[in-house]
Design an enzyme around this catalytic site. Structure first.
Site, mmCIF file in Angstrom:
data_model
loop_
_atom_site.group_PDB
_atom_site.id
_atom_site.type_symbol
_atom_site.label_atom_id
_atom_site.label_comp_id
_atom_site.label_asym_id
_atom_site.label_seq_id
_atom_site.Cartn_x
_atom_site.Cartn_y
_atom_site.Cartn_z
ATOM 1 C CE1 TYR A 80 -4.138 1.906 0.692
ATOM 2 C CE2 TYR A 80 -2.552 3.385 1.710
ATOM 3 C CZ TYR A 80 -3.812 3.154 1.190
ATOM 4 O OH TYR A 80 -4.747 4.162 1.161
ATOM 5 C CG PHE A 132 -7.855 15.708 -25.104
ATOM 6 C CD1 PHE A 132 -7.997 15.325 -26.428
ATOM 7 C CD2 PHE A 132 -8.324 14.863 -24.112
ATOM 8 C CE1 PHE A 132 -8.605 14.119 -26.754
ATOM 9 C CE2 PHE A 132 -8.929 13.652 -24.433
ATOM 10 C CZ PHE A 132 -9.064 13.277 -25.747
ATOM 11 C CG ASP A 133 -12.336 14.984 -25.400
ATOM 12 O OD1 ASP A 133 -11.241 14.662 -24.903
ATOM 13 O OD2 ASP A 133 -13.105 14.154 -25.924
ATOM 14 C CG ASP A 223 -2.347 17.480 -21.904
ATOM 15 O OD1 ASP A 223 -1.835 16.352 -21.842
ATOM 16 O OD2 ASP A 223 -3.561 17.665 -22.135
ATOM 17 C CB ALA A 225 -0.703 12.826 -23.695
ATOM 18 C CE LYS A 266 -3.776 9.847 -24.708
ATOM 19 N NZ LYS A 266 -4.639 9.867 -23.535
ATOM 20 C CG HIS A 458 -17.378 13.000 -27.848
ATOM 21 N ND1 HIS A 458 -17.300 14.065 -26.979
ATOM 22 C CD2 HIS A 458 -16.241 12.288 -27.661
ATOM 23 C CE1 HIS A 458 -16.174 14.014 -26.308
ATOM 24 N NE2 HIS A 458 -15.514 12.939 -26.701
HETATM 25 N N1 F0G Z 1 -4.522 15.139 -22.682
HETATM 26 C C1 F0G Z 1 -4.412 14.774 -23.961
HETATM 27 C C2 F0G Z 1 -3.635 15.613 -24.913
HETATM 28 C C3 F0G Z 1 -5.037 13.608 -24.412
HETATM 29 O O1 F0G Z 1 -4.922 13.269 -25.686
HETATM 30 C C4 F0G Z 1 -5.765 12.829 -23.481
HETATM 31 C C5 F0G Z 1 -6.432 11.614 -23.899
HETATM 32 C C6 F0G Z 1 -5.839 13.246 -22.157
HETATM 33 C C7 F0G Z 1 -5.202 14.399 -21.794
HETATM 34 C C8 F0G Z 1 -6.590 12.457 -21.115
HETATM 35 O O2 F0G Z 1 -5.892 11.327 -20.759
HETATM 36 O O3 F0G Z 1 -7.327 9.404 -21.492
HETATM 37 O O4 F0G Z 1 -5.476 9.104 -19.856
HETATM 38 O O5 F0G Z 1 -7.532 10.289 -19.199
HETATM 39 N N2 F0G Z 1 -6.618 11.319 -25.089
HETATM 40 C C9 F0G Z 1 -7.195 10.105 -25.606
HETATM 41 C C10 F0G Z 1 -7.385 10.245 -27.080
HETATM 42 C C11 F0G Z 1 -8.400 9.611 -24.884
HETATM 43 O O6 F0G Z 1 -8.038 9.359 -27.662
HETATM 44 O O7 F0G Z 1 -6.884 11.186 -27.678
HETATM 45 P P1 F0G Z 1 -6.596 9.961 -20.309
#
Ligand code: F0G
Length: 466
Positions: A80, A132-133, A223, A225, A266, A458
């Site tokens: 833990y 990002f969304d 960000d 990723a 990613k 979506h």
């Molecule tokens: N930031 C970016 C630039 C992303 O592309 C994503 C996720 C996230 C944050 C969120 O991360 O999925 O680990 O919670 N992108 C995926 C996509 C879902 O299909 O582009 P997560």
């Protein structure tokens, strides 16, 4: 050494690995696909993955891990508190990115939640190149403003520009003048810029945005990723960087930032995981409190010890030049196959995905009838390929004051390439499917919503054909 294909004069990207484990995929027949897409409410998120042949929905969490990563799972320490894998992760983050403090989360959006909930209050503003969304949703959920400040070049899908992910310094400065730095608790920069076509940000731009943030006392975070893909583009495209190694470029990129939010799904080459990394110890302690509440104790933060190990190994592995070269060339290969056939694709090709411009591809379908989604549906029907709409279904919104609908500038369909998963022949199959749809495009119909949730619609929306 590339192969020459019928009518195609381009290099087939060459995989710098061989296959050790295979996962069978099957092609369900056309009639069954027709039933399945209807049952799914014309939303490919509602399909079962088993009913899909080539799944380009996302590059997130879909990577094939290396034998080194799989071997690391056996070294998972599931204590833990204080598991050894957390310290491995900390060492990897410090070595690769240069940040001393790490808070693991179960994925990127959990990092966003903990970070923004700690930092933002109602009415605050978060500039980004393009959110990002989930990032936008996390900001807006806290009644703060997610402000996109990408350069104008990003809005022209046909313009060849090496760094279309760049943030416009003038737009950022104007935002700081308008809102005041006290209302801007952080500036984010998404590398590569996913919602703007997977386009990279230059080192020069990172440096300049970082300087503006420092001058105004605003923390600057990535960000991150797809940080390694961004670094590869810098090596290929930015003057003076061609002789730097990927890890040198990555170190320099992160040296200008105060921290990052990372979706490890990613560029850490894993199936689950994320983290926040940063330099500021006081902020680290503030973030820890919410992390414990929402995710878990700070040495595992919502992950198993073995997951932390896979991330630690993936973070170093992703810096490999032969891997990155193949990765970016494979994406470009799909892009070239489409481009040569006259399909309107975003240029230059992104790092993790190729984006088809659905407005141009289906000019007879207005944005109010979701042309991007119409193409997405057609690809499943025709070829059992899954892609994702990044356009009006994802982003169109009603102005709360006027009630007027606002549509995004870009109406894209994203073909995201999972890392180390598909072969060149599978991507050729995808390209043929798009080309065949292109030949009968005027038969495609628009869609209308029959159900939509209050945010991130979506994912769960249901539609019907117009
Ligand atoms: N930031 C970016 C630039 C992303 O592309 C994503 C996720 C996230 C944050 C969120 O991360 O999925 O680990 O919670 N992108 C995926 C996509 C879902 O299909 O582009 P997560």
């Amino acid at each position: 050494m590339g192969r020459k294909r019928k009518g195609v004069d381009m290099k087939t990207p060459l995989e710098p690995y061989r296959v050790k484990v295979v996962e069978p995929i099957r092609l369900v027949d056309r009639q069954r696909r027709e039933e399945l897409i209807r049952e799914a409410g014309f939303n490919v998120f509602n399909l079962r993955a088993e009913d899909i042949f080539i799944d380009l929905l996302t590059d997130s969490g879909t990577s094939a891990m290396s034998m080194h990563q799989w071997a690391g799972l056996m070294e998972g320490d599931e204590s833990y508190a204080g598991c050894r894998n957390f310290y491995h992760l900390q060492e990897a983050v410090e070595e690769v990115m240069g940040f001393p403090f790490v808070l693991p989360t179960h994925q990127g959006r959990a990092a966003e939640n903990v970070f923004f909930t700690t930092l933002l209050k109602e009415g605050d503003v978060v500039p980004n190149n393009i959110h990002f969304d989930t990032t936008r949703a996390n900001v807006e959920y806290l009644k703060a403003v997610a402000l996109d400040c990408v350069v104008d070049e990003a809005k022209d899908t046909q313009l060849e520009h090496p760094f279309k992910g760049n943030m416009d310094p003038e737009t950022l400065k104007a935002a700081i003048r308008q809102y005041g730095s006290e209302r801007i608790p952080v500036v984010l920069m998404t590398i590569t810029n996913n919602s703007g076509g997977g386009q990279p940000v230059s080192l020069a731009n990172i440096r300049e945005i970082s300087r503006i943030c420092r001058e105004n006392g605003i923390p600057f975070f990535f960000d991150a990723a797809r940080f390694a893909e961004n670094a590869y583009f810098i090596k290929m495209r930015e003057k003076g960087c061609e002789h730097l190694s990927i890890s040198e470029i990555v170190r320099e990129m992160f040296s200008y930032a105060d921290g990052c939010l990372m979706s490890a799904k990613k560029d850490a080459l894993v199936n689950i995981g994320g983290f926040i990394a940063l330099r500021d110890e006081a902020l680290y302690h503030r973030l820890q409190n919410l992390l414990i509440l929402r995710e878990g104790f700070p040495t595992y933060g919502g992950l198993a010890g073995r997951d932390l190990e896979a991330i630690a190994r993936g973070l170093r592995e992703v810096l490999d030049l032969s891997y990155l070269q193949f990765r970016i060339e494979q994406t470009a290969y799909l892009g070239q196959l489409l481009d040569q056939a006259g399909i309107p694709v975003v240029k230059p090709f992104g790092g993790h995905a190729v984006y088809v411009d659905a407005k141009q591809f289906l000019p007879h379908i207005p944005q109010s009838q979701f042309p991007g989604q119409a193409l997405t549906v057609a690809l499943y029907r025709e070829a059992s390929v899954r892609v994702v709409e990044i356009g009006s279904l994802m982003f169109a919104a009603r102005d709360p004051q006027t009630g007027e609908m606002h549509y995004p500038d870009l109406e894209l369909v994203r073909f995201a390439i999972p890392r180390r998963v598909y072969t060149a022949s599978q991507l050729e199959y995808v390209a043929r499917a798009v080309i065949e749809i292109g030949e009968k495009r005027e038969k495609l119909r628009g869609l209308r919503l029959v159900y939509e949730p209050p945010f991130l619609r979506h994912f769960t929306a249901r539609l019907e054909e117009v």
